[in-house]
Design a protein around this motif. Structure first.
Motif, PDB file in Angstrom:
ATOM      1  N   PRO A 198       0.811  -1.229   0.000  1.00 21.92           N
ATOM      2  CA  PRO A 198       0.000   0.000   0.000  1.00 21.92           C
ATOM      3  C   PRO A 198       0.839   1.271   0.000  1.00 21.92           C
ATOM      4  O   PRO A 198       0.431   2.283  -0.561  1.00 21.92           O
ATOM      5  CB  PRO A 198      -0.828  -0.126   1.288  1.00 21.92           C
ATOM      6  N   ASP A 199       2.023   1.241   0.650  1.00 19.12           N
ATOM      7  CA  ASP A 199       2.888   2.424   0.688  1.00 19.12           C
ATOM      8  C   ASP A 199       4.307   1.995   0.327  1.00 19.12           C
ATOM      9  O   ASP A 199       5.050   1.498   1.180  1.00 19.12           O
ATOM     10  CB  ASP A 199       2.872   3.069   2.073  1.00 19.12           C
ATOM     11  N   PRO A 200       4.719   2.183  -0.927  1.00 14.15           N
ATOM     12  CA  PRO A 200       6.044   1.719  -1.332  1.00 14.15           C
ATOM     13  C   PRO A 200       7.185   2.479  -0.666  1.00 14.15           C
ATOM     14  O   PRO A 200       8.336   2.047  -0.734  1.00 14.15           O
ATOM     15  CB  PRO A 200       6.049   1.947  -2.848  1.00 14.15           C
ATOM     16  N   ARG A 201       6.880   3.598  -0.020  1.00 11.35           N
ATOM     17  CA  ARG A 201       7.931   4.339   0.687  1.00 11.35           C
ATOM     18  C   ARG A 201       8.176   3.789   2.087  1.00 11.35           C
ATOM     19  O   ARG A 201       9.108   4.225   2.776  1.00 11.35           O
ATOM     20  CB  ARG A 201       7.563   5.819   0.778  1.00 11.35           C
ATOM     21  N   ALA A 259      27.652 -19.825  -4.179  1.00 12.47           N
ATOM     22  CA  ALA A 259      27.106 -18.627  -3.525  1.00 12.47           C
ATOM     23  C   ALA A 259      25.810 -18.239  -4.196  1.00 12.47           C
ATOM     24  O   ALA A 259      25.553 -18.597  -5.340  1.00 12.47           O
ATOM     25  CB  ALA A 259      28.104 -17.471  -3.582  1.00 12.47           C
ATOM     26  N   GLY A 260      24.991 -17.484  -3.492  1.00 12.10           N
ATOM     27  CA  GLY A 260      23.684 -17.093  -4.003  1.00 12.10           C
ATOM     28  C   GLY A 260      22.642 -18.133  -3.655  1.00 12.10           C
ATOM     29  O   GLY A 260      22.896 -19.112  -2.965  1.00 12.10           O
ATOM     30  N   GLY A 261      21.452 -17.917  -4.146  1.00  8.24           N
ATOM     31  CA  GLY A 261      20.347 -18.835  -3.888  1.00  8.24           C
ATOM     32  C   GLY A 261      19.371 -18.255  -2.888  1.00  8.24           C
ATOM     33  O   GLY A 261      19.773 -17.648  -1.888  1.00  8.24           O
ATOM     34  N   GLY A 262      18.088 -18.410  -3.159  1.00 11.04           N
ATOM     35  CA  GLY A 262      17.072 -17.899  -2.253  1.00 11.04           C
ATOM     36  C   GLY A 262      15.679 -18.182  -2.762  1.00 11.04           C
ATOM     37  O   GLY A 262      15.488 -18.882  -3.764  1.00 11.04           O
ATOM     38  N   LEU A 263      14.698 -17.622  -2.073  1.00 15.34           N
ATOM     39  CA  LEU A 263      13.293 -17.883  -2.377  1.00 15.34           C
ATOM     40  C   LEU A 263      12.493 -16.735  -1.791  1.00 15.34           C
ATOM     41  O   LEU A 263      12.874 -16.168  -0.768  1.00 15.34           O
ATOM     42  CB  LEU A 263      12.876 -19.199  -1.719  1.00 15.34           C
ATOM     43  N   SER A 264      11.390 -16.350  -2.449  1.00 17.10           N
ATOM     44  CA  SER A 264      10.564 -15.272  -1.904  1.00 17.10           C
ATOM     45  C   SER A 264       9.133 -15.381  -2.398  1.00 17.10           C
ATOM     46  O   SER A 264       8.884 -15.810  -3.532  1.00 17.10           O
ATOM     47  CB  SER A 264      11.129 -13.904  -2.302  1.00 17.10           C
ATOM     48  N   MET A 265       8.201 -14.962  -1.542  1.00 19.31           N
ATOM     49  CA  MET A 265       6.844 -14.747  -1.992  1.00 19.31           C
ATOM     50  C   MET A 265       6.839 -13.547  -2.935  1.00 19.31           C
ATOM     51  O   MET A 265       7.698 -12.659  -2.834  1.00 19.31           O
ATOM     52  CB  MET A 265       5.916 -14.471  -0.814  1.00 19.31           C
ATOM     53  N   VAL A 266       5.895 -13.516  -3.872  1.00 16.31           N
ATOM     54  CA  VAL A 266       5.788 -12.402  -4.811  1.00 16.31           C
ATOM     55  C   VAL A 266       4.748 -11.418  -4.297  1.00 16.31           C
ATOM     56  O   VAL A 266       3.588 -11.768  -4.112  1.00 16.31           O
ATOM     57  CB  VAL A 266       5.415 -12.900  -6.219  1.00 16.31           C
ATOM     58  N   GLY A 267       5.194 -10.182  -4.053  1.00 18.33           N
ATOM     59  CA  GLY A 267       4.281  -9.164  -3.560  1.00 18.33           C
ATOM     60  C   GLY A 267       4.076  -9.241  -2.056  1.00 18.33           C
ATOM     61  O   GLY A 267       4.719 -10.017  -1.349  1.00 18.33           O
ATOM     62  N   ALA A 268       3.162  -8.412  -1.558  1.00 20.09           N
ATOM     63  CA  ALA A 268       2.860  -8.364  -0.131  1.00 20.09           C
ATOM     64  C   ALA A 268       2.145  -9.637   0.283  1.00 20.09           C
ATOM     65  O   ALA A 268       1.086  -9.959  -0.240  1.00 20.09           O
ATOM     66  CB  ALA A 268       1.988  -7.148   0.167  1.00 20.09           C
ATOM     67  N   GLY A 315       9.931  -1.258 -14.046  1.00 10.49           N
ATOM     68  CA  GLY A 315       8.893  -2.167 -13.573  1.00 10.49           C
ATOM     69  C   GLY A 315       8.346  -1.753 -12.220  1.00 10.49           C
ATOM     70  O   GLY A 315       7.131  -1.783 -11.980  1.00 10.49           O
ATOM     71  N   LEU A 316       9.219  -1.345 -11.307  1.00 14.91           N
ATOM     72  CA  LEU A 316       8.781  -0.898  -9.987  1.00 14.91           C
ATOM     73  C   LEU A 316       7.958   0.381 -10.087  1.00 14.91           C
ATOM     74  O   LEU A 316       6.953   0.547  -9.392  1.00 14.91           O
ATOM     75  CB  LEU A 316       9.997  -0.677  -9.092  1.00 14.91           C
ATOM     76  N   ARG A 317       8.360   1.274 -10.969  1.00 15.20           N
ATOM     77  CA  ARG A 317       7.603   2.504 -11.146  1.00 15.20           C
ATOM     78  C   ARG A 317       6.236   2.253 -11.771  1.00 15.20           C
ATOM     79  O   ARG A 317       5.270   2.960 -11.496  1.00 15.20           O
ATOM     80  CB  ARG A 317       8.405   3.482 -12.003  1.00 15.20           C
ATOM     81  N   TYR A 318       6.179   1.235 -12.618  1.00 17.52           N
ATOM     82  CA  TYR A 318       4.871   0.871 -13.184  1.00 17.52           C
ATOM     83  C   TYR A 318       3.948   0.357 -12.081  1.00 17.52           C
ATOM     84  O   TYR A 318       2.761   0.700 -12.034  1.00 17.52           O
ATOM     85  CB  TYR A 318       5.051  -0.199 -14.257  1.00 17.52           C
ATOM     86  N   LEU A 319       4.493  -0.463 -11.177  1.00 15.16           N
ATOM     87  CA  LEU A 319       3.688  -1.008 -10.091  1.00 15.16           C
ATOM     88  C   LEU A 319       3.268   0.066  -9.095  1.00 15.16           C
ATOM     89  O   LEU A 319       2.162   0.023  -8.546  1.00 15.16           O
ATOM     90  CB  LEU A 319       4.475  -2.094  -9.355  1.00 15.16           C
ATOM     91  N   TYR A 320       4.175   1.040  -8.857  1.00 14.75           N
ATOM     92  CA  TYR A 320       3.946   2.041  -7.822  1.00 14.75           C
ATOM     93  C   TYR A 320       4.090   3.455  -8.416  1.00 14.75           C
ATOM     94  O   TYR A 320       5.077   4.152  -8.172  1.00 14.75           O
ATOM     95  CB  TYR A 320       4.934   1.838  -6.670  1.00 14.75           C
ATOM     96  N   PRO A 321       3.115   3.890  -9.191  1.00 18.55           N
ATOM     97  CA  PRO A 321       3.206   5.195  -9.863  1.00 18.55           C
ATOM     98  C   PRO A 321       3.189   6.375  -8.897  1.00 18.55           C
ATOM     99  O   PRO A 321       3.480   7.498  -9.298  1.00 18.55           O
ATOM    100  CB  PRO A 321       1.990   5.206 -10.786  1.00 18.55           C
ATOM    101  N   SER A 322       2.853   6.139  -7.616  1.00 15.22           N
ATOM    102  CA  SER A 322       2.837   7.237  -6.646  1.00 15.22           C
ATOM    103  C   SER A 322       4.232   7.715  -6.285  1.00 15.22           C
ATOM    104  O   SER A 322       4.390   8.788  -5.696  1.00 15.22           O
ATOM    105  CB  SER A 322       2.119   6.798  -5.364  1.00 15.22           C
ATOM    106  N   LEU A 323       5.271   6.916  -6.613  1.00 14.26           N
ATOM    107  CA  LEU A 323       6.633   7.319  -6.296  1.00 14.26           C
ATOM    108  C   LEU A 323       7.018   8.562  -7.088  1.00 14.26           C
ATOM    109  O   LEU A 323       6.688   8.694  -8.269  1.00 14.26           O
ATOM    110  CB  LEU A 323       7.606   6.177  -6.610  1.00 14.26           C
ATOM    111  N   ALA A 324       7.731   9.468  -6.471  1.00 13.09           N
ATOM    112  CA  ALA A 324       8.080  10.736  -7.109  1.00 13.09           C
ATOM    113  C   ALA A 324       8.939  10.506  -8.335  1.00 13.09           C
ATOM    114  O   ALA A 324       9.862   9.697  -8.327  1.00 13.09           O
ATOM    115  CB  ALA A 324       8.823  11.629  -6.124  1.00 13.09           C
TER     116      ALA A 324
END
Length: 379
Positions: A38-41, A110-119, A227-236
């Motif tokens: 809801p608030d990318p900042r 080295a490296g390797g990981g996993l994450s949920m996508v989005g909140a 891509g991030l700016r497309y998702l969160y257009p409220s960013l300055a």
């Protein structure tokens, strides 16, 4: 993605897709519009096992990630303290450090990981220990000592992994799995553009979300930022010229006739699909049998069915054939299927749905207000 380095200075897989163009600067990315913060900042971050890693390693990852996302995209990753009991059931990026690598041998990974996508409030599964994100580090939780031949390699790859996984947590998907990406091992042609997966520009060879990028990259590319700016257009300062508009959101799947069997499948590889939504108008509580016929294979980490009701309750994952009798679930109820990236699966069957009780006005209001929470996990 893991990378391997040997003391003989032989790098394996560093340029899996050949020479990349270091001058790419067009806005290029692929994103998931589901479950945006809801608030990318002010995106909350906490650590599941802070005591398992050294101060040097933790502070290096924290500073590298927060500076990269803040300076380039205006995104604020805040908190970074130990996860509280409340955090463990909330939409918070919960980071688990997995101590798996040996950084003191003649050949290291080295490296390797996993994450949920989005909140998301859910654990990312294998090795995540309740976290929404897993970052693989050394067996002792430390970087190699100063002067070690392996230090620069381990540091760069761990930073790259962290930026990559936080990209998923903010909504970025794998660049190398776009349909317009060049061939790259077994990873091409997996993320198709649809109602919630949006291609922003063309394929970006230099994306941190691209498994085939140059191994020395450890920061966001201009395409990742787009891509991030497309998702969160409220960013300055984040206006993107001629960015595509996503297709209208699909209507929820209709509730089946209660006395009939509903069959879904067969399923494709790496598929995430909402099979059914049972609204509050069907009744206050519902009960039904669920039969799962998933592909039988040794490492079934991603073939599973998720059943969620208004209380937030959800299922475990399944392999093979299982029949499950679900009783007294509080509407609305959603059934979601997730398939393995490499193996297609067979069928999910929902039997007779028996509804009891009438929904209250509060139930129906809650259903109208709650955002859709499509669970998705990515490496």
């Amino acid at each position: 993605m893991n990378r391997i380095f040997s003391s003989g200075l032989i790098l394996l897989g560093a340029m899996a897709c050949g020479q990349q163009n270091s001058e790419t600067s067009n806005p290029e990315s692929v994103v998931s519009t589901q479950n945006k913060w809801p608030d990318p900042r002010s995106v909350p971050v906490c650590i599941m096992n802070r005591g398992d890693v050294s101060d040097e390693l933790f502070n290096d990852i924290k500073n590298h990630v927060t500076n990269d996302y803040s300076s380039k995209a205006g995104i604020g990753l805040v908190g970074w303290g130990s996860c509280t009991a409340a955090d463990k059931s909330a939409r918070v990026i919960r980071v688990t450090f997995s101590r798996v690598h040996n950084w003191y041998g003649s050949k290291i990974g080295a490296g390797g990981g996993l994450s949920m996508v989005g909140a998301s409030r859910y654990s990312c599964g294998t090795g995540c220990q309740g976290g929404t994100m897993r970052i693989d580090v050394s067996q002792d939780g430390r970087y190699p000592s100063s002067g070690s031949w392996a230090r620069n390699f381990a540091t760069t790859q761990t930073r790259a992994t962290a930026v990559h996984e936080f990209g998923h947590a903010l909504g970025l998907l794998h660049e190398h799995e776009r349909t317009d990406a060049p061939g790259c091992g077994d990873y091409d042609d997996k993320v198709r553009e649809n109602d919630w997966n949006v291609y922003v520009g063309n394929f970006d060879a230099n994306s941190i979300m691209n498994y085939c990028h140059n191994s020395s990259l450890s920061t966001l590319s201009p395409g990742d930022v787009a891509g991030l700016r497309y998702l969160y257009p409220s960013l300055a300062g984040t206006s993107i010229p001629s960015r595509p508009s996503p297709l209208p959101k699909p209507a929820p799947a209709p509730t089946p006739v209660k006395d009939k069997l509903t069959t879904f499948g067969p399923f494709g590889n790496n598929e995430n699909r909402v099979l059914m939504t049972i609204p509050s108008s069907a009744g206050r509580n519902v009960s039904f049998p669920l039969s799962v016929d998933l592909e039988q294979h040794a490492a079934c980490e991603y073939d599973y069915v998720v059943v969620e009701d208004a209380r937030g309750w959800r299922s475990s994952r399944y392999c093979g054939r299982t029949t499950w009798n679900l009783n007294g679930l509080v509407t609305p109820v959603r059934i979601t299927f997730h398939s393995d990236p490499a193996v297609a699966s067979k069928a999910v069957k929902v039997g007779k749905i028996v509804a009891t009780g009438q929904p209250s006005a509060a139930d129906e209001a809650r259903e109208a207000e709650e955002p859709e929470d499509m669970t998705e996990v990515s490496e």
